[in-house]
Design a protein around this motif. Structure first.
Motif, PDB file in Angstrom:
ATOM      1  N   GLY A 213      -8.040  -1.955   2.809  1.00 25.71           N
ATOM      2  CA  GLY A 213      -7.775  -3.259   2.181  1.00 25.71           C
ATOM      3  C   GLY A 213      -7.488  -4.321   3.243  1.00 25.71           C
TER       4      GLY A 213
ATOM      5  N   SER B  18      -2.021  -1.248   3.946  1.00 30.00           N
ATOM      6  CA  SER B  18      -3.066  -1.371   2.921  1.00 30.00           C
ATOM      7  C   SER B  18      -4.380  -0.717   3.310  1.00 30.00           C
ATOM      8  CB  SER B  18      -3.303  -2.849   2.601  1.00 30.00           C
ATOM      9  OG  SER B  18      -3.805  -3.528   3.742  1.00 30.00           O
TER      10      SER B  18
ATOM     11  N   ARG C  68      -5.374   8.560  -7.155  1.00 29.34           N
ATOM     12  CA  ARG C  68      -6.645   7.859  -6.995  1.00 29.34           C
ATOM     13  C   ARG C  68      -7.403   8.494  -5.824  1.00 29.34           C
ATOM     14  NH1 ARG C  68      -5.088   7.562  -2.450  1.00 29.34           N
ATOM     15  NH2 ARG C  68      -4.226   5.841  -1.228  1.00 29.34           N
TER      16      ARG C  68
ATOM     17  N   SER D 175      -8.677  11.980  12.676  1.00 24.20           N
ATOM     18  CA  SER D 175      -7.448  11.429  13.258  1.00 24.20           C
ATOM     19  C   SER D 175      -6.746  10.411  12.358  1.00 24.20           C
ATOM     20  CB  SER D 175      -7.773  10.770  14.604  1.00 24.20           C
ATOM     21  OG  SER D 175      -8.754   9.768  14.438  1.00 24.20           O
ATOM     22  N   GLY D 176      -7.419   9.946  11.282  1.00 22.29           N
ATOM     23  CA  GLY D 176      -6.920   8.802  10.512  1.00 22.29           C
ATOM     24  C   GLY D 176      -5.517   8.958   9.952  1.00 22.29           C
TER      25      GLY D 176
ATOM     26  N   PHE E  86      -9.073   1.395  12.852  1.00 19.58           N
ATOM     27  CA  PHE E  86      -9.676   2.665  12.440  1.00 19.58           C
ATOM     28  C   PHE E  86     -10.873   2.955  13.317  1.00 19.58           C
ATOM     29  CE2 PHE E  86     -12.625   5.383  10.064  1.00 19.58           C
ATOM     30  CZ  PHE E  86     -11.823   6.513  10.016  1.00 19.58           C
TER      31      PHE E  86
ATOM     32  N   THR F 236      -3.267  11.180  10.662  1.00 17.68           N
ATOM     33  CA  THR F 236      -2.298  11.443  11.738  1.00 17.68           C
ATOM     34  C   THR F 236      -1.868  10.133  12.398  1.00 17.68           C
ATOM     35  OG1 THR F 236      -3.247  13.625  12.127  1.00 17.68           O
ATOM     36  CG2 THR F 236      -1.979  12.673  13.938  1.00 17.68           C
TER      37      THR F 236
ATOM     38  N   ALA G 216      -4.686  -0.184   8.328  1.00 19.87           N
ATOM     39  CA  ALA G 216      -4.648  -1.645   8.234  1.00 19.87           C
ATOM     40  C   ALA G 216      -4.797  -2.230   9.643  1.00 19.87           C
ATOM     41  CB  ALA G 216      -3.353  -2.103   7.589  1.00 19.87           C
TER      42      ALA G 216
ATOM     43  N   LEU H   4       0.474  -0.946   9.775  1.00 16.69           N
ATOM     44  CA  LEU H   4       0.523   0.514   9.896  1.00 16.69           C
ATOM     45  C   LEU H   4      -0.872   1.086   9.654  1.00 16.69           C
ATOM     46  CD1 LEU H   4       3.690   1.313   7.721  1.00 16.69           C
ATOM     47  CD2 LEU H   4       3.607   0.920  10.191  1.00 16.69           C
ATOM     48  N   GLY H   5      -1.116   2.275  10.186  1.00 17.43           N
ATOM     49  CA  GLY H   5      -2.308   3.053   9.838  1.00 17.43           C
ATOM     50  C   GLY H   5      -3.597   2.273   9.936  1.00 17.43           C
TER      51      GLY H   5
ATOM     52  N   PRO I 184     -14.347   8.974  11.688  1.00 17.63           N
ATOM     53  CA  PRO I 184     -13.820  10.197  11.052  1.00 17.63           C
ATOM     54  C   PRO I 184     -13.982  11.478  11.863  1.00 17.63           C
ATOM     55  CG  PRO I 184     -15.720   9.316   9.820  1.00 17.63           C
ATOM     56  CD  PRO I 184     -15.472   8.375  10.953  1.00 17.63           C
TER      57      PRO I 184
ATOM     58  N   VAL J  44      -1.163  -7.646  -3.659  1.00 18.57           N
ATOM     59  CA  VAL J  44      -0.754  -8.778  -2.805  1.00 18.57           C
ATOM     60  C   VAL J  44      -1.976  -9.665  -2.592  1.00 18.57           C
ATOM     61  CG1 VAL J  44       0.032  -9.439  -0.498  1.00 18.57           C
ATOM     62  CG2 VAL J  44       1.072  -7.482  -1.682  1.00 18.57           C
TER      63      VAL J  44
ATOM     64  N   GLY K  74       0.818  -1.211   0.000  1.00 17.08           N
ATOM     65  CA  GLY K  74       0.000   0.000   0.000  1.00 17.08           C
ATOM     66  C   GLY K  74       0.849   1.258   0.000  1.00 17.08           C
ATOM     67  N   ALA K  75       0.505   2.216  -0.886  1.00 16.67           N
ATOM     68  CA  ALA K  75       1.282   3.456  -1.024  1.00 16.67           C
ATOM     69  C   ALA K  75       0.510   4.676  -0.541  1.00 16.67           C
ATOM     70  CB  ALA K  75       1.715   3.644  -2.480  1.00 16.67           C
ATOM     71  N   GLY K  76      -0.441   4.482   0.375  1.00 18.40           N
ATOM     72  CA  GLY K  76      -1.126   5.621   0.999  1.00 18.40           C
ATOM     73  C   GLY K  76      -0.175   6.338   1.952  1.00 18.40           C
TER      74      GLY K  76
HETATM   75  P1  FAD Z   1      -4.853   4.235   2.769  1.00 22.16           P
HETATM   76  O1  FAD Z   1      -4.723   5.677   2.578  1.00 22.16           O
HETATM   77  O2  FAD Z   1      -6.209   3.634   2.682  1.00 22.16           O
HETATM   78  O3  FAD Z   1      -3.904   3.520   1.711  1.00 22.16           O
HETATM   79  C1  FAD Z   1      -3.894   2.116   1.537  1.00 22.16           C
HETATM   80  C2  FAD Z   1      -3.443   1.752   0.131  1.00 22.16           C
HETATM   81  O4  FAD Z   1      -3.255   0.336   0.072  1.00 22.16           O
HETATM   82  C3  FAD Z   1      -4.478   2.096  -0.924  1.00 22.16           C
HETATM   83  O5  FAD Z   1      -3.907   2.970  -1.881  1.00 22.16           O
HETATM   84  C4  FAD Z   1      -4.867   0.744  -1.505  1.00 22.16           C
HETATM   85  O6  FAD Z   1      -5.096   0.788  -2.906  1.00 22.16           O
HETATM   86  C5  FAD Z   1      -3.662  -0.123  -1.184  1.00 22.16           C
HETATM   87  N1  FAD Z   1      -3.997  -1.561  -1.102  1.00 22.16           N
HETATM   88  C6  FAD Z   1      -5.076  -2.115  -0.513  1.00 22.16           C
HETATM   89  N2  FAD Z   1      -5.061  -3.455  -0.650  1.00 22.16           N
HETATM   90  C7  FAD Z   1      -3.937  -3.770  -1.347  1.00 22.16           C
HETATM   91  C8  FAD Z   1      -3.369  -5.004  -1.811  1.00 22.16           C
HETATM   92  N3  FAD Z   1      -3.940  -6.187  -1.600  1.00 22.16           N
HETATM   93  N4  FAD Z   1      -2.187  -4.965  -2.481  1.00 22.16           N
HETATM   94  C9  FAD Z   1      -1.589  -3.756  -2.735  1.00 22.16           C
HETATM   95  N5  FAD Z   1      -2.096  -2.567  -2.320  1.00 22.16           N
HETATM   96  C10 FAD Z   1      -3.246  -2.566  -1.640  1.00 22.16           C
HETATM   97  N6  FAD Z   1      -8.576  10.766   8.046  1.00 22.16           N
HETATM   98  C11 FAD Z   1      -8.096  12.002   8.256  1.00 22.16           C
HETATM   99  O7  FAD Z   1      -6.923  12.126   8.633  1.00 22.16           O
HETATM  100  N7  FAD Z   1      -8.868  13.116   8.059  1.00 22.16           N
HETATM  101  C12 FAD Z   1     -10.170  13.026   7.680  1.00 22.16           C
HETATM  102  O8  FAD Z   1     -10.828  14.050   7.496  1.00 22.16           O
HETATM  103  C13 FAD Z   1     -10.733  11.729   7.491  1.00 22.16           C
HETATM  104  N8  FAD Z   1     -12.015  11.577   7.087  1.00 22.16           N
HETATM  105  C14 FAD Z   1     -12.512  10.304   6.915  1.00 22.16           C
HETATM  106  C15 FAD Z   1     -13.857  10.134   6.564  1.00 22.16           C
HETATM  107  C16 FAD Z   1     -14.390   8.857   6.420  1.00 22.16           C
HETATM  108  C17 FAD Z   1     -15.843   8.696   6.071  1.00 22.16           C
HETATM  109  C18 FAD Z   1     -13.563   7.720   6.603  1.00 22.16           C
HETATM  110  C19 FAD Z   1     -14.116   6.341   6.445  1.00 22.16           C
HETATM  111  C20 FAD Z   1     -12.222   7.888   6.923  1.00 22.16           C
HETATM  112  C21 FAD Z   1     -11.689   9.176   7.090  1.00 22.16           C
HETATM  113  N9  FAD Z   1     -10.353   9.349   7.436  1.00 22.16           N
HETATM  114  C22 FAD Z   1      -9.869  10.606   7.673  1.00 22.16           C
HETATM  115  C23 FAD Z   1      -9.431   8.221   7.588  1.00 22.16           C
HETATM  116  C24 FAD Z   1      -8.456   8.100   6.415  1.00 22.16           C
HETATM  117  O9  FAD Z   1      -9.165   7.839   5.236  1.00 22.16           O
HETATM  118  C25 FAD Z   1      -7.490   6.946   6.681  1.00 22.16           C
HETATM  119  O10 FAD Z   1      -7.172   6.886   8.026  1.00 22.16           O
HETATM  120  C26 FAD Z   1      -6.185   7.052   5.917  1.00 22.16           C
HETATM  121  O11 FAD Z   1      -6.416   7.056   4.545  1.00 22.16           O
HETATM  122  C27 FAD Z   1      -5.294   5.882   6.306  1.00 22.16           C
HETATM  123  O12 FAD Z   1      -4.104   5.880   5.566  1.00 22.16           O
HETATM  124  P2  FAD Z   1      -3.351   4.533   5.264  1.00 22.16           P
HETATM  125  O13 FAD Z   1      -2.041   4.915   4.705  1.00 22.16           O
HETATM  126  O14 FAD Z   1      -3.371   3.662   6.466  1.00 22.16           O
HETATM  127  O15 FAD Z   1      -4.268   3.765   4.178  1.00 22.16           O
END
Ligand code: FAD
Length: 425
Positions: A169, A166, A41, A311-312, A304, A314, A301, A298-299, A307, A133, A12-14
């Motif tokens: 995911g 992820s 995306r 905090s997500g 959660f 961060t 995954a 991480l994060g 919203p 994956v 995952g590249a979030g």
């Molecule tokens: P993500 O940003 O979700 O990145 C994960 C990546 O992994 C994705 O790009 C995905 O394509 C990839 N992936 C998934 N499965 C696979 C696989 N099998 N193989 C390869 N790649 C894969 N947070 C805030 O900070 N501020 C807000 O205002 C806020 N509002 C929100 C509102 C709602 C309604 C919701 C549901 C959430 C909100 N959040 C907010 C939370 C925020 O969306 C997440 O906490 C944040 O995106 C988490 O980052 P991450 O890097 O953990 O995962």
């Protein structure tokens, strides 16, 4: 079968994956990031907290965000505003208990996440987009992931350590059966982007606006303005709240829910709904462990919450910040107690956010928000949390948060001065 052997595989590249990749590149490790989508995306999660600026800077990502801000309409942010019927209040993040940045950004996640990922790649991380994956094995001497790309080409990655970034995911939680139910009820978020046409005399774009639905206080709306006259707009409520609106299609449902809340309707009277409405149902999630012998989550995954306090991202960035130096020690042959050095410290701050989220839906924190006065020291302590500083143990409100919030709410509800709160909590 082709087998790749980087030091670290990140799924995952979030934000959490990009931050971890950048940090690990600073130590010089070979990092492979597999991302199943193509960037830019869409992602939800557009309001950052000032605490996240500390982690972005540490990961060497802050300059890239600042440089990209004008091009992508990232909106300067310095606080949070709240609306409930005729009541309006706000928290100024620069006036808080904890030291550290008091401003941040409201960002469209498509360009924001792309900026972070490109910077991680510039630091030398290999990012493969369109690679998913599909299976993992963590029982051997080294972990192993099965990957398939968009052409159906399958290969394996055998890193020394695997990080699951992820997000929703939830790759490792699902594949390794780590999921545990969240204790929050099932809530549904319905959201879109709008041309908001906010009257600048009525609303300050530098703040996120959280509006309580007056008839149904467990339902609330967000407005997250961007710098281009648009904003992210959504509503969150338990699933049964939506029943009163019948069977409306999503594009009609969101305006109908807005129309049922007069104060916010007035603020958004000139808004144009011009983008398809989306939804996410049952987003809260948890796991029984954030780590194993050769992996860490991480994060999102991992856990959660909700919203409501943005905090997500961060928490996602904090997880990368905590994890990277431990992983460095581990890869150098040192021993790491992932439980006490990673999971417990990360969860300490999550627990503070959780206390506020629970108190919000219970209604008590809503009463605090609208009652607490700017001159009260306790407002500055609450403001620290709203700015994301959940890991600051010197903030009394971050210890025993459930009890302290309950006491503070009682004080506010009794109409007594909030400044007495700290002493009595
Ligand atoms: P993500 O940003 O979700 O990145 C994960 C990546 O992994 C994705 O790009 C995905 O394509 C990839 N992936 C998934 N499965 C696979 C696989 N099998 N193989 C390869 N790649 C894969 N947070 C805030 O900070 N501020 C807000 O205002 C806020 N509002 C929100 C509102 C709602 C309604 C919701 C549901 C959430 C909100 N959040 C907010 C939370 C925020 O969306 C997440 O906490 C944040 O995106 C988490 O980052 P991450 O890097 O953990 O995962």
């Amino acid at each position: 079968t082709t087998v790749l052997t980087p030091d670290v595989l990140i799924i995952g590249a979030g934000p959490s994956g990009a931050a971890a990749a950048s940090l690990l590149r600073q130590y010089g490790y070979q990092v492979l990031v597999l991302e199943r989508q193509h960037f830019p995306r869409f992602s939800i999660g557009e309001s950052l907290l000032p605490q996240s600026m500390v982690f972005l800077e540490e990961a060497g990502l802050l300059d890239a965000v600042e440089q990209a801000a004008p091009e992508f309409g990232f909106q300067f942010k310095n606080g949070a505003a709240f609306l409930r019927g005729n009541e309006r209040t706000h928290f100024d993040f620069t006036d808080k208990f904890t030291a550290g940045p008091g401003t941040t950004w409201q960002i469209k996640r498509a360009p924001f996440d792309h900026v972070l990922a490109k910077q991680a790649a510039a630091y030398g991380a290999e990012i493969r987009y369109g690679h998913t994956v599909t299976a993992v094995d963590v029982d051997g001497e080294t972990p192993c992931a099965d990957v398939v790309d968009e052409d159906g080409f399958a290969y394996q990655v055998r890193p020394r350590f695997m990080l699951d970034a992820s997000g929703f995911g939830r790759v490792l939680p699902k594949l390794l059966d780590l999921e545990s139910p969240s204790n929050f009820p099932i809530r549904r978020a319905v959201f879109t982007h709008i041309a908001d046409h906010f009257d600048p005399a009525e609303f300050d774009r530098n703040k996120i606006l959280i509006s309580v639905h007056q008839q149904h206080p467990q339902a609330w709306f967000w407005n997250i303005p961007f710098a281009d006259g648009r904003c992210s707009f959504g509503v969150v409520a338990e699933t049964d709240f939506y029943a009163q609106f019948g069977d409306l299609a999503l594009d009609d449902l969101l305006p109908a829910i807005l129309a049922s809340e007069p104060s916010l309707s007035k603020l958004l009277s000139r808004a144009e709904f011009d983008t398809p409405v989306r939804e996410i149902v049952g987003y809260s999630a948890n796991v029984n462990s954030l780590t194993g012998r050769h992996f860490a989550l991480l994060g999102n995954a991992g856990e959660f919450l909700d919203p409501v306090f943005s905090s997500g991202v961060t928490i996602a960035l904090k997880s990368a910040s905590l994890c990277a130096p431990l992983l460095h020690r581990f890869l150098q042959g040192g021993s790491v107690d992932w439980q006490t050095e990673y999971e417990q410290p990360l969860r300490r701050g999550i627990k503070v956010f959780r206390a506020y989220v629970e108190a919000w839906y219970e209604g008590s924190f809503q009463d605090v928000v609208f009652a607490v006065e700017p001159q009260d020291e306790v407002k500055r302590m609450v403001c620290s949390l709203l700015a994301g500083y959940a890991w600051d143990e010197s903030n009394p409100m971050n210890n025993n948060s459930v009890k302290r919030l309950a006491t503070l709410a009682e004080i506010c509800r009794d109409g007594r001065a909030a400044r007495d709160a700290l002493g009595q909590a």
